[in-house]
Motif scaffolding. Structure first.
Motif, mmCIF file in Angstrom:
data_model
loop_
_atom_site.group_PDB
_atom_site.id
_atom_site.type_symbol
_atom_site.label_atom_id
_atom_site.label_comp_id
_atom_site.label_asym_id
_atom_site.label_seq_id
_atom_site.Cartn_x
_atom_site.Cartn_y
_atom_site.Cartn_z
ATOM 1 N N GLY A 180 0.797 -1.216 0.000
ATOM 2 C CA GLY A 180 0.000 0.000 0.000
ATOM 3 C C GLY A 180 0.830 1.266 0.000
ATOM 4 O O GLY A 180 0.315 2.370 0.018
ATOM 5 N N LYS A 181 2.157 1.091 -0.001
ATOM 6 C CA LYS A 181 3.043 2.254 -0.061
ATOM 7 C C LYS A 181 3.616 2.365 -1.477
ATOM 8 O O LYS A 181 3.571 1.415 -2.251
ATOM 9 N N LEU A 223 -2.151 13.962 -6.752
ATOM 10 C CA LEU A 223 -3.444 13.532 -7.274
ATOM 11 C C LEU A 223 -3.501 12.021 -7.427
ATOM 12 O O LEU A 223 -4.489 11.388 -7.091
ATOM 13 N N ASN A 224 -2.441 11.459 -7.941
ATOM 14 C CA ASN A 224 -2.405 10.015 -8.190
ATOM 15 C C ASN A 224 -1.979 9.209 -6.974
ATOM 16 O O ASN A 224 -1.784 8.020 -7.074
ATOM 17 N N LYS A 225 -1.760 9.899 -5.880
ATOM 18 C CA LYS A 225 -1.301 9.214 -4.677
ATOM 19 C C LYS A 225 -0.069 8.361 -4.956
ATOM 20 O O LYS A 225 -0.004 7.216 -4.512
ATOM 21 N N SER A 226 0.845 8.870 -5.703
ATOM 22 C CA SER A 226 2.030 8.041 -5.945
ATOM 23 C C SER A 226 3.226 8.443 -5.098
ATOM 24 O O SER A 226 4.356 8.134 -5.439
ATOM 25 N N TYR A 245 -5.305 16.197 1.194
ATOM 26 C CA TYR A 245 -4.940 14.810 0.874
ATOM 27 C C TYR A 245 -4.300 14.112 2.053
ATOM 28 O O TYR A 245 -3.771 13.033 1.925
ATOM 29 N N LEU A 294 10.776 14.864 -8.082
ATOM 30 C CA LEU A 294 10.954 16.309 -7.986
ATOM 31 C C LEU A 294 10.009 17.011 -8.938
ATOM 32 O O LEU A 294 9.889 16.624 -10.100
ATOM 33 N N THR A 295 9.320 18.000 -8.453
ATOM 34 C CA THR A 295 8.487 18.768 -9.366
ATOM 35 C C THR A 295 8.506 20.225 -8.942
ATOM 36 O O THR A 295 8.739 20.543 -7.777
ATOM 37 N N SER A 296 8.297 21.093 -9.895
ATOM 38 C CA SER A 296 8.228 22.503 -9.536
ATOM 39 C C SER A 296 6.828 23.003 -9.827
ATOM 40 O O SER A 296 6.130 22.480 -10.692
ATOM 41 N N ARG A 304 1.080 16.107 -9.971
ATOM 42 C CA ARG A 304 0.468 14.839 -10.339
ATOM 43 C C ARG A 304 0.645 13.773 -9.261
ATOM 44 O O ARG A 304 -0.241 12.979 -9.009
ATOM 45 N N PHE A 305 1.833 13.772 -8.652
ATOM 46 C CA PHE A 305 2.074 12.678 -7.718
ATOM 47 C C PHE A 305 1.177 12.749 -6.495
ATOM 48 O O PHE A 305 0.985 11.757 -5.793
#
Lengths: 341, 341
Positions: free
Chosen positions: B58-59, B117-120, B141, B99-101, B114-115
């Motif tokens: 689940g992780k 929203l997608n729970k990633s 979230y 990494l995202t900006s 995105r990560f």
DNA sequence: AAACTATGGTTAAACGTTTAACGAGTTTTT
DNA sequence: AAAAACTCGTTAAACGTTTAACCATAGTTT
């Protein structure tokens, strides 16, 4: 709680397969059920589990991005800007980028990036000059690989390259058109194909203009093309040559070093010396004077690289496609007409 | 081909469960079988499939790292260096960093990374000043979150902070000890807690030394603490005040701008003006003169943040622990004894 | 000797998807 | 009117792990 495809199926009163078909548009489904499913997805705020999708598809949905430490941390954000382009494009393609840096002097004892060992990427992007040993060791994992701004020894990888020759010619021609004839070239790390191409373009431009190439005006022994080495190279150049009126530096970082040396030693830019760089990094406009340079479309390079890697990942066949990104002369205030003393 | 746990089990002549127990050390297994399994793992070059592990656990094994565009691309590699520390620590902890900006002026219409929203990701690290709207939307979230170098409005997050007050005091005291009394403060983006703390530390040091605080020596209206604004603030400061002998800039970027203005306007550093920065970015030693500054342990900050986030991810309870990293005065050549004119 | 307890292992379910194989209606072709 | 083809769905297997439940066997208590 986190909703699954089952919840959506129940909510929309269909099978989980149908939900999957709707999501991936992989089988014709009637408008009516499709809408029911989409509504359920929305109301449950459902997002497919990446792990589950990855597991069944055998893909990871990740792309690895490799950079050497010094490229990652250099003062002029060049490769980091390229990375941003990659990340940006990855968003629309649904990929995640795993960024990692390796030691610049990667050797036998160093281990490969984790994402390669664990196979947690579908492909990798390598930016900038990279130790050949690393390339060799990575190739054993035969992952789709794309190089940015570097030409690896084995020539069957997709590549995203800068049109360095064209750029260097533009830069040199610009100086020639301003009337300069004693134009110096300051480079470094000349084993990097991009930088040797810039030297080549410089020579070509001179030849075409029937200006003799003088080896004492070409300084390329700097190990790394940064500000410090630009500064040192300028010192070297001007201590030996009194009649230089223009300098083309192989990149903006070195140009900044050159500019600093000139400022500190009583030369006025552009009155005494015209100066052109290459890359168009952010710092350029903050300089005094703002630097004339060759603009490299960094974001676009990152975008192209991601497109290439996604293509080869999806098509499975790695066609060694090369993308040559065009560059553009940006005239600012560091260049002016040649004035004889 | 890629080997699975089944292949290992077959090779070692045990069940797949046993292999799993050996890998995770989650149940006692005899030395003998353990060795057989380990040997099989090695000979097959087996690596567990992340997707499968993630699915059942689940992780995701990922941590998101969020930065604003301008922080990511700023000339002085500050937050990028912190990122590197995080990435480094993630390697030993077995996590990947995504990494995202985001846009600096993130607004209603922008979508979340995105990560999220997608729970990633299992948790996120946010570095630097960030729009409160973003924090709000992320909090919905409820993912474990750690902030670096910023204090969010709601004060129950784990934090990694710089000891700004201490640092600003050291910087100011250093100038005081050199005999300066007309010490200016040049800041910007004063809503950033780190920067207002630096101002506070500056004032405290003056007070303790019984030096009156003069508001006309405090320039804090710059919107963003970069070179350009440092340059402008210097102009403003010196055009109004003739007797300033020392400047404490809220960070090195602004200090560099100040230095540039001073150089261009006939002030010698440190003979006429002493200058202290904050951060200790790489460029400092390349400056003329090399900049006296407060060293911030950037790599360590990234490491601490990763440790914190992993802790809260694993323990599930988010204890709002604060880590205050110490700073250190680095004396170079931009400061010297006060000399009356 | 019967009844526990440890030790070291196995079996099988579960995680959340995709997709091949199948099937029931409906429409088209012969 | 029977056969074929298409449409829109469903069922169930598969992906590669972890882990609860179970089971031998050997050793220890009573």
């Amino acid at each position: 709680m986190k909703s699954t495809i089952k919840d959506v199926a129940k909510e929309a009163n269909v099978s989980i397969a149908t939900v999957s078909f709707v999501i991936n548009d992989s089988k014709p489904i009637s408008e009516e059920t499709k809408n029911r499913v989409l509504k359920a997805i929305k109301s449950l705020n459902y997002h497919p589990s990446k792990s589950a999708v990855n597991l069944v598809s055998g893909k990871t949905g990740n792309i690895g991005f490799i950079l050497t430490d010094d490229h990652f941390l250099r003062t002029e954000p060049f490769y980091t800007t390229i990375f941003l382009g990659t990340e940006f494009e990855a968003r629309s393609e649904g990929y995640y980028i795993l960024l990692t840096s390796i030691k610049t002097n990667f050797d036998e004892n160093d281990i490969l990036p984790r994402f390669i060992l664990n196979k947690s990427v579908d492909g990798i992007i390598i930016a900038g000059k990279i130790p050949h040993l690393l390339i060799e060791r990575i190739s054993a994992y035969n992952l789709p690989t794309v190089f940015i701004d570097y030409i690896p020894p084995s020539n069957n990888y997709p590549l995203v390259l800068i049109d360095n020759i064209q750029g260097a010619q533009s830069a040199t021609n610009h100086l020639i058109e301003l009337g300069h004839t004693n134009i110096a070239f300051i480079g470094g790390d000349i084993e990097h194909p991009s930088l040797s191409h810039r030297l080549y373009g410089y020579k070509q431009a001179l030849e075409k203009a029937n200006i003799p190439i003088k080896n004492n005006l070409i300084i390329t022994d700097a190990k790394y093309p940064d500000r410090q080495h630009g500064f040192n190279s300028a010192k070297k150049l001007f201590s030996k040559n009194k009649n230089v009126s223009a300098v083309f530096a192989c990149n903006d970082a070195m140009a900044i070093g050159v500019l600093q040396w000139l400022n500190e030693n009583g030369f006025k830019v552009p009155q005494d010396i015209s100066l052109v760089g290459f890359d168009d990094v952010d710092a350029d406009i903050m300089l005094r004077p703002p630097l004339t340079t060759i603009r490299v479309p960094k974001i676009e390079m990152g975008v192209e690289a991601l497109k290439l890697i996604v293509n080869t990942v999806k098509s499975k066949k790695s066609l060694p496609k090369k993308v040559l990104v065009p560059v553009e002369l940006i005239i600012r205030e560091s260049t002016s007409l040649f004035k004889p003393k």
